[in-house]
Scaffold this active site. Structure first.
Site, PDB file in Angstrom:
ATOM      1  N   TYR A  77      -6.252   3.101   5.809  1.00 15.36           N
ATOM      2  CA  TYR A  77      -6.223   2.860   7.191  1.00 15.36           C
ATOM      3  C   TYR A  77      -7.191   1.574   7.526  1.00 15.36           C
ATOM      4  O   TYR A  77      -7.478   1.413   8.742  1.00 15.36           O
ATOM      5  CB  TYR A  77      -6.622   4.091   8.033  1.00 15.36           C
ATOM      6  CG  TYR A  77      -5.836   5.218   7.722  1.00 15.36           C
ATOM      7  CD1 TYR A  77      -4.749   5.549   8.312  1.00 15.36           C
ATOM      8  CD2 TYR A  77      -6.366   6.136   6.918  1.00 15.36           C
ATOM      9  CE1 TYR A  77      -4.120   6.555   8.188  1.00 15.36           C
ATOM     10  CE2 TYR A  77      -5.662   7.495   6.562  1.00 15.36           C
ATOM     11  CZ  TYR A  77      -4.290   7.413   7.198  1.00 15.36           C
ATOM     12  OH  TYR A  77      -3.387   8.466   7.039  1.00 15.36           O
ATOM     13  N   HIS A  84      -4.815   9.716  -0.279  1.00 11.87           N
ATOM     14  CA  HIS A  84      -4.760   8.872   1.106  1.00 11.87           C
ATOM     15  C   HIS A  84      -5.625   9.275   2.431  1.00 11.87           C
ATOM     16  O   HIS A  84      -5.094   9.569   3.414  1.00 11.87           O
ATOM     17  CB  HIS A  84      -3.144   8.540   1.684  1.00 11.87           C
ATOM     18  CG  HIS A  84      -2.776   7.223   2.203  1.00 11.87           C
ATOM     19  ND1 HIS A  84      -3.135   7.276   3.709  1.00 11.87           N
ATOM     20  CD2 HIS A  84      -2.832   6.046   1.999  1.00 11.87           C
ATOM     21  CE1 HIS A  84      -2.622   6.000   4.256  1.00 11.87           C
ATOM     22  NE2 HIS A  84      -2.634   5.294   3.247  1.00 11.87           N
ATOM     23  N   ASP A 118       0.774  -1.292  -0.115  1.00 13.35           N
ATOM     24  CA  ASP A 118       0.103   0.053   0.026  1.00 13.35           C
ATOM     25  C   ASP A 118       0.687   1.277   0.008  1.00 13.35           C
ATOM     26  O   ASP A 118       2.001   1.276   0.577  1.00 13.35           O
ATOM     27  CB  ASP A 118      -0.762   0.206   1.232  1.00 13.35           C
ATOM     28  CG  ASP A 118      -1.993  -1.086   1.275  1.00 13.35           C
ATOM     29  OD1 ASP A 118      -1.869  -1.889   0.423  1.00 13.35           O
ATOM     30  OD2 ASP A 118      -2.400  -1.276   2.376  1.00 13.35           O
ATOM     31  N   ASP A 119       0.318   2.239  -0.499  1.00 14.43           N
ATOM     32  CA  ASP A 119       0.615   3.656  -0.420  1.00 14.43           C
ATOM     33  C   ASP A 119       1.664   4.352  -1.438  1.00 14.43           C
ATOM     34  O   ASP A 119       2.032   5.446  -1.548  1.00 14.43           O
ATOM     35  CB  ASP A 119       1.571   3.980   1.131  1.00 14.43           C
ATOM     36  CG  ASP A 119       0.152   3.768   2.219  1.00 14.43           C
ATOM     37  OD1 ASP A 119      -0.861   3.377   1.764  1.00 14.43           O
ATOM     38  OD2 ASP A 119       0.814   3.826   3.109  1.00 14.43           O
ATOM     39  N   HIS A 150       3.760  -2.336   3.008  1.00 14.59           N
ATOM     40  CA  HIS A 150       3.555  -1.060   2.431  1.00 14.59           C
ATOM     41  C   HIS A 150       4.794  -0.670   1.684  1.00 14.59           C
ATOM     42  O   HIS A 150       5.912  -0.946   2.072  1.00 14.59           O
ATOM     43  CB  HIS A 150       3.342  -0.139   3.730  1.00 14.59           C
ATOM     44  CG  HIS A 150       2.338   0.060   4.422  1.00 14.59           C
ATOM     45  ND1 HIS A 150       1.870  -1.011   5.219  1.00 14.59           N
ATOM     46  CD2 HIS A 150       1.091   0.700   4.296  1.00 14.59           C
ATOM     47  CE1 HIS A 150       0.551  -0.829   5.630  1.00 14.59           C
ATOM     48  NE2 HIS A 150       0.145   0.002   5.183  1.00 14.59           N
ATOM     49  N   HIS A 194      -6.290   3.504  -3.784  1.00 18.59           N
ATOM     50  CA  HIS A 194      -6.107   3.546  -2.563  1.00 18.59           C
ATOM     51  C   HIS A 194      -6.267   5.137  -2.388  1.00 18.59           C
ATOM     52  O   HIS A 194      -5.771   5.408  -1.302  1.00 18.59           O
ATOM     53  CB  HIS A 194      -4.765   3.162  -2.260  1.00 18.59           C
ATOM     54  CG  HIS A 194      -4.337   2.850  -0.597  1.00 18.59           C
ATOM     55  ND1 HIS A 194      -5.225   2.377  -0.141  1.00 18.59           N
ATOM     56  CD2 HIS A 194      -3.348   3.340   0.097  1.00 18.59           C
ATOM     57  CE1 HIS A 194      -4.812   2.205   1.459  1.00 18.59           C
ATOM     58  NE2 HIS A 194      -3.457   2.833   1.332  1.00 18.59           N
TER      59      HIS A 194
HETATM   60 ZN    ZN Z   1      -2.392   3.296   3.139  1.00 20.81          ZN
END
Ligand code: ZN
Length: 216
Positions: free
Chosen positions: A132, A89, A34-35, A186, A85
């Site tokens: 989250y 964010h 993620d991210d 991540h 995503h």
């Molecule tokens: Zn995230």
């Protein structure tokens, strides 16, 4: 008790009905990141995945695609799956429904603007993971209505937490991975060092156990 720390408790799983926590596939597991996509971390993760011949799923932040289009392009070009995503964010509870959907749409636009040049994924169900792991019921319903599969995870490595050493992260993976598990990592600056260190160990262990590692 340990189970509660590393996985979502069952009452929460009920609240999130309609959301994917784990696939029902035997002998298959899924690595997710993620991210990203960002130059500080993502290329190093791609190098590890390439070394082991493994494909993963990246839940990307739209604004990172705008800032680092070449990094995102590499993720797609190397055959990994990408999911939405949001653009900035955002936290679901801090956005109205309209704002949240705008975030999802803006991320999708950034993904498509890039993706169409490299690979046509039109036929695939679009993937969404809320930042989250949280969103409101109205947001969840609206995103499902738009045809997204909302994907969370059943194995959380805590790679973003400096108190989790690579050894501890590996033990979590070994303890909680089952058939169809979706493992959360991540590609963020905060997690970079730990994620890059533990990833080869996780892949080797999964392969030793006989798991096939696939994209969602
Ligand atoms: Zn995230």
């Amino acid at each position: 008790m340990l189970r509660l720390l590393y996985q979502f408790p069952s009452w929460m799983q009920r609240l999130y009905r309609g959301v994917t926590w784990r696939r029902r596939d035997t002998g298959v597991v899924y690595l997710t990141f993620d991210d990203g996509s960002i130059p500080e971390v993502t290329p190093a993760i791609l190098d590890v995945l390439a070394k082991y011949g493994v494909k993963a799923t990246f839940f990307v932040v739209g604004d990172n695609i705008r800032k680092h289009p070449h990094v995102y392009a590499r993720v797609v070009a190397e055959g990994h799956r990408v999911g939405n995503h949001t653009y900035h964010h955002v936290k679901g509870r801090q956005c109205s429904l309209v704002e949240y959907l705008q975030e999802v749409d803006a991320c999708e636009e950034a993904m498509n603007g890039q993706k169409s040049d490299v690979r046509n994924q039109e036929s695939e169900v679009r993937l969404f993971r809320p930042p989250y792991g949280k969103m409101t019921f109205a947001q969840k319903r609206a995103i499902l209505e738009r045809g997204y599969e909302i994907v969370l995870w059943d194995v959380l490595t805590h790679d973003y937490n400096r108190n989790y050493t690579p050894e501890k992260m590996l033990r979590i993976v070994q303890r909680y991975t089952r058939d169809g598990s979706i493992i959360n990592f991540h590609d963020s600056v905060k997690s970079a060092e730990r994620t890059i260190e533990v990833l080869p160990q996780v892949i080797e262990w999964l392969q030793q156990q006989g798991y096939k590692i696939a994209t969602l």
